[in-house]
Scaffold this motif. Structure first.
Motif, mmCIF file in Angstrom:
data_model
loop_
_atom_site.group_PDB
_atom_site.id
_atom_site.type_symbol
_atom_site.label_atom_id
_atom_site.label_comp_id
_atom_site.label_asym_id
_atom_site.label_seq_id
_atom_site.Cartn_x
_atom_site.Cartn_y
_atom_site.Cartn_z
ATOM 1 N N UNK A 12 1.068 -1.209 0.016
ATOM 2 C CA UNK A 12 0.377 -0.384 -0.223
ATOM 3 C C UNK A 12 0.561 1.337 0.321
ATOM 4 N N UNK A 13 1.953 1.483 1.171
ATOM 5 C CA UNK A 13 3.055 2.537 0.282
ATOM 6 C C UNK A 13 2.692 2.770 -0.568
ATOM 7 N N UNK A 14 3.629 1.619 -1.361
ATOM 8 C CA UNK A 14 4.126 2.013 -2.694
ATOM 9 C C UNK A 14 3.181 2.170 -3.692
ATOM 10 N N UNK A 15 2.302 2.048 -3.607
ATOM 11 C CA UNK A 15 0.525 1.897 -4.574
ATOM 12 C C UNK A 15 0.826 4.182 -4.050
ATOM 13 N N UNK A 16 0.578 3.818 -2.829
ATOM 14 C CA UNK A 16 0.723 5.690 -2.532
ATOM 15 C C UNK A 16 1.822 6.438 -2.992
ATOM 16 N N UNK A 17 2.716 5.717 -3.329
ATOM 17 C CA UNK A 17 4.654 6.532 -4.164
ATOM 18 C C UNK A 17 4.098 6.350 -5.119
ATOM 19 N N UNK A 18 3.745 5.597 -6.064
ATOM 20 C CA UNK A 18 3.523 5.649 -7.160
ATOM 21 C C UNK A 18 2.316 6.575 -8.021
ATOM 22 N N UNK A 19 1.048 6.502 -7.232
ATOM 23 C CA UNK A 19 0.056 7.216 -7.614
ATOM 24 C C UNK A 19 0.352 8.707 -6.854
#
Length: 298
Positions: free
Chosen positions: A182-189
């Motif tokens: 989820x942290x990766x998803x936020x960073x990519x967003x």
């Protein structure tokens, strides 16, 4: 405590653990994958073992059996192992590496006398190289002797074993998913938002990644409250509202995620969580934002 180990499902995790244990003096027995080609590849990576395509009685030649298959295959593997092993499983330690499932999924072999448990290294495995497991948490649970073996394996690899209740493994795994995927998803967003402004990906990553790293370093050294930054941490609800308005031009998930993360931050970080949540409720997304494609993987 060098011993003998069979590995069923020698993918990223199984290969890495097998190689690490082989380097510590463990005797690697059967290395089982779906095909002869992938099994041979796993044996080369580990540096030892007998390549086996599919379940085989050669697995029973090892005292410890490690099941490192995808979660939905563990019960099937246990049932097949019970069928081919029968009474020969008595006294053998069978561990699986799932983070979400507990040792009850191994009931089929436990009923044949195997000692069962689970051992999950909280680490991302690339499959290319063996990551350092020094200091990494291994969550373990199961029957007493299986837990003892799992704890010794974790410590020998440099890890830090932590015993948790089997009934709490899903909650543990949810926490891990939040902290990683989820942290990766936020960073990519966030990166895609900057791409939509015309930044190159290299520029966007260079802008955001040091910021994220610094916050995480502050979290580690100073604690969550001192590390908290941004308009919400200052109670600047006008800026939060403006952010949500600006995000209406992005795909709707972006505004929804920003709103949900703001509520989560208030619950987890604010000293007056109830008060902050009440203010956020007033400015939550009122209508679906217009969908618009942004940066993507450009």
């Amino acid at each position: 405590m060098p011993d003998s180990l069979a590995i069923i499902g020698a993918g990223r995790v199984g290969r890495a653990l097998g190689r690490g244990l082989r380097e510590l003096g463990w005797k690697i027995g059967a290395v089982v994958t779906r095909s002869e080609v992938s099994a041979r590849r796993a044996v080369r990576f580990i540096g030892a073992g007998k390549a086996c395509a599919g379940m085989t009685r050669q697995i029973l030649g090892s005292r410890v059996i490690l099941i490192a298959t995808p979660d939905d295959e563990i019960a099937v593997v246990a049932q097949e192992l019970a069928r081919i092993g029968e009474e020969e499983l008595r006294g053998r330690v069978v561990l699986h590496t799932s983070g979400a499932m507990d040792s009850r999924v191994l009931d089929a072999v436990r009923e044949q006398g195997a000692i069962v448990g689970s051992m999950h290294p909280l680490q991302s495995f690339s499959g290319v190289a063996v990551p350092s497991l020094e200091g990494k948490v291994f969550t373990i649970e199961g029957e007493t002797h299986a837990v003892r073996v799992a704890r010794q394996i974790a410590r020998s690899l440099g890890g830090s074993p932590v015993r948790i209740a089997g009934s709490k493994k899903l909650l543990y795994h949810a926490a891990a998913a939040m902290a990683a995927g989820h942290v990766l998803a936020v960073e990519e967003a966030a990166t895609q938002l900057l791409l939509s402004l015309g930044m190159r990906r290299s520029e966007a990553v260079r802008a955001l990644l040091p910021l994220t790293r610094q916050v995480l370093e502050n979290f580690e050294t100073l604690g969550p409250h001192a590390a908290w930054t941004g308009p919400l941490s200052r109670g600047d609800f006008k800026v939060v509202r403006a952010h949500l308005e600006a995000l209406r031009e992005s795909p709707e998930e972006f505004a929804q995620a920003y709103d949900a993360l703001s509520h989560l931050a208030a619950r987890a970080l604010a000293k007056n969580a109830a008060g902050m949540l009440a203010e956020l409720q007033k400015i939550s997304v009122e209508k679906k934002p217009k969908a618009k494609a942004i940066g993507g993987n450009a």
